[in-house]
Design a protein around this motif. Sequence first.
Motif, short mmCIF file in Angstrom:
data_model
loop_
_atom_site.label_atom_id
_atom_site.label_comp_id
_atom_site.label_asym_id
_atom_site.label_seq_id
_atom_site.Cartn_x
_atom_site.Cartn_y
_atom_site.Cartn_z
N MET A 233 0.97 -1.13 -0.12
CA MET A 233 0.07 -0.22 0.11
C MET A 233 0.92 1.20 -0.02
N SER A 234 0.50 2.09 -0.89
CA SER A 234 1.44 3.46 -0.84
C SER A 234 0.43 4.64 -0.63
N PHE A 235 0.95 5.71 0.03
CA PHE A 235 0.37 7.00 0.47
C PHE A 235 1.04 7.95 -0.42
N LYS A 236 0.43 8.51 -1.48
CA LYS A 236 1.17 9.50 -2.32
C LYS A 236 0.67 11.00 -2.07
N ILE A 237 1.64 11.82 -1.95
CA ILE A 237 1.30 13.27 -1.91
C ILE A 237 0.90 13.75 -3.16
N THR A 238 -0.38 14.27 -3.55
CA THR A 238 -0.87 14.69 -4.55
C THR A 238 -1.52 16.07 -4.10
N TRP A 239 -2.06 16.66 -5.36
CA TRP A 239 -2.88 17.86 -5.04
C TRP A 239 -4.21 17.62 -4.07
N LYS A 240 -4.70 16.51 -4.27
CA LYS A 240 -5.63 16.38 -3.10
C LYS A 240 -5.29 16.35 -1.86
N THR A 241 -3.93 15.75 -1.62
CA THR A 241 -3.29 15.41 -0.09
C THR A 241 -2.96 17.32 0.10
N VAL B 42 8.35 2.39 4.56
CA VAL B 42 9.54 2.83 3.60
C VAL B 42 9.03 4.31 3.19
N ASP B 43 10.11 5.39 3.36
CA ASP B 43 9.72 6.54 2.87
C ASP B 43 10.22 6.58 1.47
N ARG B 44 9.34 7.61 0.66
CA ARG B 44 9.68 7.70 -0.56
C ARG B 44 9.69 9.30 -0.98
N ILE B 45 10.02 9.43 -2.18
CA ILE B 45 10.01 10.80 -2.57
C ILE B 45 8.35 11.42 -2.82
N TYR B 46 7.53 10.35 -3.11
CA TYR B 46 6.03 10.60 -3.31
C TYR B 46 5.22 10.35 -2.18
N GLY B 47 5.80 10.35 -1.01
CA GLY B 47 4.87 9.89 0.16
C GLY B 47 5.69 8.68 0.84
N PHE B 48 4.98 7.58 1.14
CA PHE B 48 5.70 6.54 1.67
C PHE B 48 5.02 5.36 1.37
N ASP B 49 5.36 3.97 1.48
CA ASP B 49 4.96 2.69 1.16
C ASP B 49 4.80 1.98 2.54
N VAL B 50 3.83 1.34 2.57
CA VAL B 50 3.43 0.33 3.87
C VAL B 50 3.85 -1.06 3.45
N VAL B 51 4.67 -1.62 4.09
CA VAL B 51 5.12 -3.06 3.75
C VAL B 51 5.02 -4.11 4.79
#
Length: 169
Positions: free
Chosen positions: A1-9, A160-169
Amino acid sequence: MSFKITWKTHIMCIIIAFATVKLLGSSTDNILDNFFLKPYIFYPTKYLVINFCLYVLLLMIPISIVHESIHGLAYRIFGGKVKYGFKGIYAYTQEISGIPIDRTKFLIILLSPLTIMSIATLLLPSWLGGIIFLLNLLGASGDLYMSFKLIKYDSNSKIVDRIYGFDVV
């Protein structure tokens, strides 16, 4: 599962910041009055709105640096390696080694700047501490939003921190 930082965020962060100001109610007015009505505050223009914007911009630079540095310190305490950067007008701290971090530790990383800086503002004169507290609280709306999203996951989850947000593993 990923959390992505978007315009909605970003829209959600604005809503959280607006709700925070509303929840603080007259305290927000008191903080702003306490800062801007000091006789030793220099007003570069005769327009209150322009002066307000200038001071917010000038204060947000050191507040953002300290805020992101605290994120970085928390990452390092938990064994991470960090990179600092900007995405548009937003400063960010990213863990770059790719190591999975326990959900609880990641929540601590997210909320440590808000917690530490809020406590530290109590050591400052109220006219300065109040405005720093308020601006940091509003600036931390993204951290609060990500924390709200993160607490839905199992406490044994790894992040796991990512440039676009984070991934849940």
